[in-house]
Design an enzyme around this catalytic site. Structure first.
Site, PDB file in Angstrom:
ATOM      1  N   SER A   1      -4.981 -32.411  22.105  1.00  0.00           N
ATOM      2  CA  SER A   1      -6.312 -32.052  21.594  1.00  0.00           C
ATOM      3  C   SER A   1      -6.231 -30.982  20.518  1.00  0.00           C
ATOM      4  O   SER A   1      -5.285 -30.184  20.459  1.00  0.00           O
ATOM      5  CB  SER A   1      -7.201 -31.548  22.730  1.00  0.00           C
ATOM      6  OG  SER A   1      -7.432 -32.576  23.648  1.00  0.00           O
ATOM      7  N   GLN A   2      -7.272 -30.935  19.719  1.00  0.00           N
ATOM      8  CA  GLN A   2      -7.449 -29.890  18.714  1.00  0.00           C
ATOM      9  C   GLN A   2      -7.401 -28.532  19.429  1.00  0.00           C
ATOM     10  O   GLN A   2      -7.957 -28.402  20.530  1.00  0.00           O
ATOM     11  CB  GLN A   2      -8.820 -30.138  18.083  1.00  0.00           C
ATOM     12  CG  GLN A   2      -9.270 -29.201  17.016  1.00  0.00           C
ATOM     13  CD  GLN A   2     -10.746 -29.454  16.675  1.00  0.00           C
ATOM     14  OE1 GLN A   2     -11.443 -30.177  17.385  1.00  0.00           O
ATOM     15  NE2 GLN A   2     -11.190 -28.850  15.602  1.00  0.00           N
TER      16      GLN A   2
END
Lengths: 233, 810
Positions: free
Chosen positions: A85-86
């Site tokens: 994920s970011q």
């Protein structure tokens, strides 16, 4: 050995050596910048989360060919159709469950192992389940090398980790269209579960599930506020 | 009067060879599109094919540049090029999936690299088309005075190629199809080889055959993108493919895994085990789950989702399940006591599987008493069965969990248009209702477009205050809307509120709903969705206009339900979501724009290049450019529109497409053949072009009402109407290309290769351009533009004809 190969090996050795030197982590600057510009600047103020994000070497959780983007403001492919994920999403998910040092947290979808690492920096014990064996094995190796409070299981996350439950919080990183009933059961009264909803490539809608006196509520977090605008006349 | 040249004799062998080779090229194009759709997504198939098809344009360029040299060796070159093209058809796809050439579309747009591999793919796919088109181009130029007969063979072959591809795809696994098609081109080459050429071509043919045999017996690993649903599913524990069926609808595969579960946003009240099972994938994309039989109907999984809403307020006995797919809605209706269920399924291959091989796994669903399966498009079914009425019409859950990244943006959805909902309302019994469910999307698009369409359809059907007929409930992940023929009654509202409380759902739309009721269990920090929804329900015209996405109802003229992007709001959206995320907001639409841009750019290069090499006056070249370019554009525009119209008419998209293409090719071929007997002069060509303009303009206004009026007629009438509607314009359009070539042959033969190239290039551009225009302005605009291009062709010829004729007589 070709000249190019020698240079690549040489640079690799240099970075490895530097990363083991006190204060010599070549990614420390990028990490600090990531925390300041992508996370703190967007309103994350949970001190343990910020400290953890500054400590965990994210570049070690991404494939070698993605390492140069490790601290970029976006998700990255890790193989098997999965992403890491970011950074902001990881920080947000961590802050929202408000982890305390005594917490026991279950993570569904180990993936790269990065979210588990952030949690391991803060809480007492992290249990994490990965369904793809290859991802589970590589994350397990890395997490075991870095932490002694993380247990990794390669299994179907649907059933949760009954013998280790109930949990103070459950973090579902690999979202699905179903919240499995066993996970709800393994959440403590007053516990929190966080789940991303939305395309893994777009700004995800995060959802918080809370369980209080057998009553379940969900709260959409980080709504994608859509600014209306008129067409030009 | 100009003296006619003595025509060269065109042998039957040449005509057969040309026809076979033309069939192979079209069949290869279709089979390659399917293969790329399986390993990537169908939009990227268009993107790659558009480049590959520029092989036609490039062949024209090469012919224009080296006409004399090529013609001097044409007897040797034509068979060789056909055989090379055939051998390349066999190897390019396996080559493109080799490690160093493999790329992944999602990684391209997410900074993961792969652009070089994509470029290499373009080149690899370009080659068989380039060599194949070069062979055809040489034949056309060498015997241009006989173009009528040659073009007839080319068109007839192309039409047959489309049908051949469908048959091969229905019988063989996708990776084997190009091998068989490649052999056709090899045979074409051998047919044309003289004794001298056979010394080279016979061994080459043997190598081709050997190659086909080796590749045919290989295991055919396709190496799907890791982001394809099928590939992800295969990572689940104990996942295995249990059925693989080639079909004209695509490659149908069934995967079984105990970890593959179906319970879309199921309520927290559901505490039972959710069993794993089978799911169907078509071309690697998720198609539907097969629900295992349930012992207790009360515990049907959908009873614990928002999709239960219609059954909360009624006990429908007669139910219509639109786009019934794998029968989930059918099993839900059965569990809720429905006695008669019509299930409409477009994909015959999937329906066949559920009726036969998977009958047991699905609990005998499609053979259950009261269940009748109709294998055709829903709209067609609704139009035909005008006497049947239903207590409930159910549409399947829309979108995918997490969205589809706009991959469906360009798919025509005739079941979700204003006209479709209007038709559904007419098919309801008193007290009946329509139910539509969707995953909640972020930012909201589908969940706004559905109510917008339903409200408009209600008004069109004479419902004065739609708010009294609407109910909607929302869980954490899905929302279900119902539109009831009669106003909701007090008991309905009580039942809905009670059900929501039991399930931890919230009412979203009810008559006299308190705002606070909307967020009892599922809170959202952003109330803009509710505000927008209320404005839509109140029919505030600006509610659809001042939103960044296109949420106005789709219509039969613009049936792109899943297309939400407005070009004008692109910059604004990029500011909100970030430029990196934009591709994933509307990936399908973005790909269309990229396809159009890249093919336009390359077409310009391929057209401009010979302009510099040809040493004739500029004015004459412009006329040739306009005439042959307009024909390329206009013909394809007309073909695409006819396909769209007849898909709805026959209700069998794949067969309708094949029928339209083949009929067009056949009639155009006959027109081409007959044109051979005509004397060529500018005024005749202009008059024929004007006739086509008139026919297409007539079509723009008459075709849709004609098809709507006759949709319920018997198949014989419908086929007759189709033959007339497609055949007449196709017949006339087919004359213009060969007449133009013969005219050039008399006056300016150096420009023939260029005309061939320009026509090919514009044909390629027209595919994506027609779709873009249809999305933005509707089908009628496309057909009007097609008419205008023929007008332009007529004018261009009229102008250039005068100049040529003046020159001939001087």
């Amino acid at each position: 050995m070709s000249r190019k190969t020698r240079i690549t090996f040489g640079l690799g050795a240099l970075f490895t050596w530097l990363s083991f030197q006190p204060g010599g982590d070549p990614y420390a600057g990028s990490r600090k910048q990531m925390v300041d510009e992508q996370i703190r600047a967007r309103g994350i103020d949970h001190a343990p989360t910020l400290e953890a994000m500054e400590r965990v070497p994210r570049h070690r959780f991404v494939p070698a060919d993605q390492q140069r983007f490790a601290y970029a403001d976006r998700p990255l492919p890790i193989g098997y159709g999965q992403t890491i994920s970011q950074p902001y999403i990881v920080a947000y998910m961590t802050q929202i469950i408000d982890p305390k040092p005594h917490y026991k947290v279950l993570e569904i979808g180990t993936g790269s192992g990065y979210q588990a690492a952030i949690l391991a920096e803060i809480v007492d014990k992290v249990y994490t389940i990965e369904i793809v064996p290859e991802l589970g094995r590589s994350a397990s190796r890395l997490l075991n090398e870095l932490y002694d409070n993380v247990s990794v299981k390669i299994a179907d996350g649907y059933h949760g980790w009954e013998e280790a439950g109930p949990f103070d919080a459950i973090v579902v990183t690999a979202a699905a269209g179903t919240i499995p009933p066993p996970l709800i059961e393994q959440l403590k009264e007053g516990g929190k579960m966080i789940i991303p909803v939305g395309s893994p490539y777009l700004t995800q809608q995060l959802m918080l599930v809370e369980k209080r006196s057998r009553r379940y509520t969900t709260r959409s977090l980080m709504p994608v506020r859509f600014v209306p605008f008129r067409r030009s006349e | 009067m100009a003296v006619e040249r003595i025509p060269e004799i065109v042998s039957n062998r040449l005509l057969i060879s040309l026809g076979l080779h033309s069939a192979a090229i079209i069949a290869f194009q279709l089979s390659l599109m399917q293969l790329i759709s399986v390993v990537q997504w169908h939009h990227f198939a268009y993107m790659i094919i558009s480049i590959a098809m520029l092989g036609f344009g490039a062949s024209g360029t090469l012919l224009a540049l080296a006409r004399k040299k090529i013609l001097a060796h044409s007897n040797f070159l034509v068979p060789l090029l056909m055989m090379l093209s055939g051998m390349l058809m066999m190897v390019v796809f396996p080559l493109s999936r080799a490690g160093f050439l493999r790329f992944d579309v999602f990684l391209l747009f997410s900074g993961g690299g792969g652009w070089l591999a994509l470029l290499m793919n373009y080149l690899v796919f370009f080659l068989p088309f380039f060599f194949g088109a070069l062979a055809i181009g040489i034949i056309f130029i060498r015997q241009s005075s006989q173009i009528g007969a040659l073009y007839f063979s080319n068109l007839l072959g192309s039409g047959a190629g489309g049908l051949l591809a469908l048959w091969l795809m229905a019988v063989f696994l996708p990776f084997r199809v190009p091998l068989l098609i490649g052999l056709l081109s090899i045979v074409s080459g051998l047919l044309l080889s003289d004794r001298h050429g056979m010394r080279w071509n016979a061994p080459l043919g043997a190598v081709g055959l050997l190659l086909a045999l080796i590749l045919f017996s290989a295991n055919g690993q396709l190496h799907l993108s890791e982001y394809k649903a099928l590939e992800k599913t295969l990572h689940l524990p104990e996942a295995k493919i249990t059925h693989t069926t080639p079909s004209v609808y695509g490659l149908v595969q069934v995967v079984h895994s105990p970890a593959q579960r179906f319970a879309p946003a199921v309520s927290f009240s559901y505490t039972k085990e959710i069993p794993g099972g089978n799911a169907v994938f078509v071309n690697g994309d998720f198609y539907g789950h097969i629900l295992p039989p349930s012992a207790n109907p009360n515990e049907h999984i959908l009873n614990y989702t928002t999709q239960q809403l219609p059954y909360v307020i009624s006990d429908p006995e007669i139910v219509l399940c639109i786009n019934a797919g794998t029968g989930v809605a059918v099993s839900h209706a059965l569990a809720n006591g429905a006695e008669k269920i019509d299930a409409v399924i477009e994909n015959r291959a999937v329906a066949g599987l559920l009726k036969n091989d998977l009958l047991h796994a699905s609990g005998g669903l499609f053979q259950a008493p009261g269940v009748k399966v109709h294998m055709l498009q829903a709209r067609n079914f609704l139009a035909r069965q005008s006497t049947d009425h239903y207590d409930l019409i159910v549409l399947p859950l829309l979108e995918g969990f997490g969205g589809t990244s706009g991959l469906n943006a360009l798919r025509e959805e005739y079941s979700y248009t204003l006209e479709a909902f209007h038709l559904m309302l007419q098919r309801l019994n008193p007290g009946g209702m329509i139910a539509v469910s969707t995953w909640l999307d972020y930012p909201p698009r589908t969940s706004l477009k559905i109510p917008a369409t339903l409200v408009e359809a209600a008004i069109r059907s004479g419902i004065e205050d739609p708010t009294q007929h609407f109910a909607a409930i929302r869980s954490w992940g899905t929302v279900t809307f119902i539109l009831k023929k009669e106003p909701l009654i007090k008991d309905d509202l009580i039942a809905i509120r009670h059900y929501c409380n039991e399930m931890f759902f919230d009412p979203l739309l009810l008559p006299e709903l308190e705002p606070k009721e909307r967020q009892q269990f599922n809170m959202t920090g952003d109330t803009q969705y509710f505000e927008r929804l209320d404005r839509i329900m109140a029919r505030d015209p600006l509610a659809l206009e001042d939103y960044g996405f296109a949420i106005a109802p789709s219509t039969d003229d613009q049936p792109y339900f899943s297309q939400f992007l407005r070009i004008g709001s692109f910059r604004h959206l990029a500011e909100i979501f970030g430029e990196e995320q934009m591709p994933f907001l509307e990936l399908g639409y973005l790909t269309l724009i990229i396809t159009l841009a890249q093919s336009t750019l390359l077409a310009i290069i391929l057209i401009v290049l010979p302009l510099f090499a040809l040493k004739k006056s500029r004015y004459k070249k412009s006329a040739t450019l306009v005439y042959f370019g307009a024909l390329g554009l206009g013909y394809m525009f007309a073909e695409i529109i006819l396909i769209q119209r007849f898909v709805l008419y026959f209700g069998q998209p794949v067969f309708a497409m094949a029928a339209v293409i083949s009929t067009m090719m056949l009639f155009s071929g006959v027109g081409s053949r007959l044109s051979q007997k005509m004397n060529v002069n500018a005024s005749r060509i202009r008059n024929i072009a004007l006739l086509v303009t008139g026919l297409l303009l007539l079509f723009a206004f008459v075709l849709t009402p004609l098809l709507q009026a006759s949709i319920a007629l018997g198949i014989v009438f419908k086929i007759t109407i189709s033959l007339l509607a497609i055949g007449i314009p196709a017949f006339v359009m087919g004359m213009l290309f060969p007449l133009g070539i013969r005219f050039l042959d008399k006056h300016n033969p150096e420009q023939i290769p260029w005309a061939w190239g320009v026509n090919g290039c514009l044909s390629v551009i027209s595919t994506s351009l027609a779709t873009l225009i249809a999305v933005e302005s509707g089908f009628r605009t496309v057909i009007i533009i097609a008419a205008l291009t023929y007008l332009l062709a007529g004018l261009a010829f009229s102008l250039s004809g005068k100049i040529f004729q003046k020159k001939s007589f001087s």
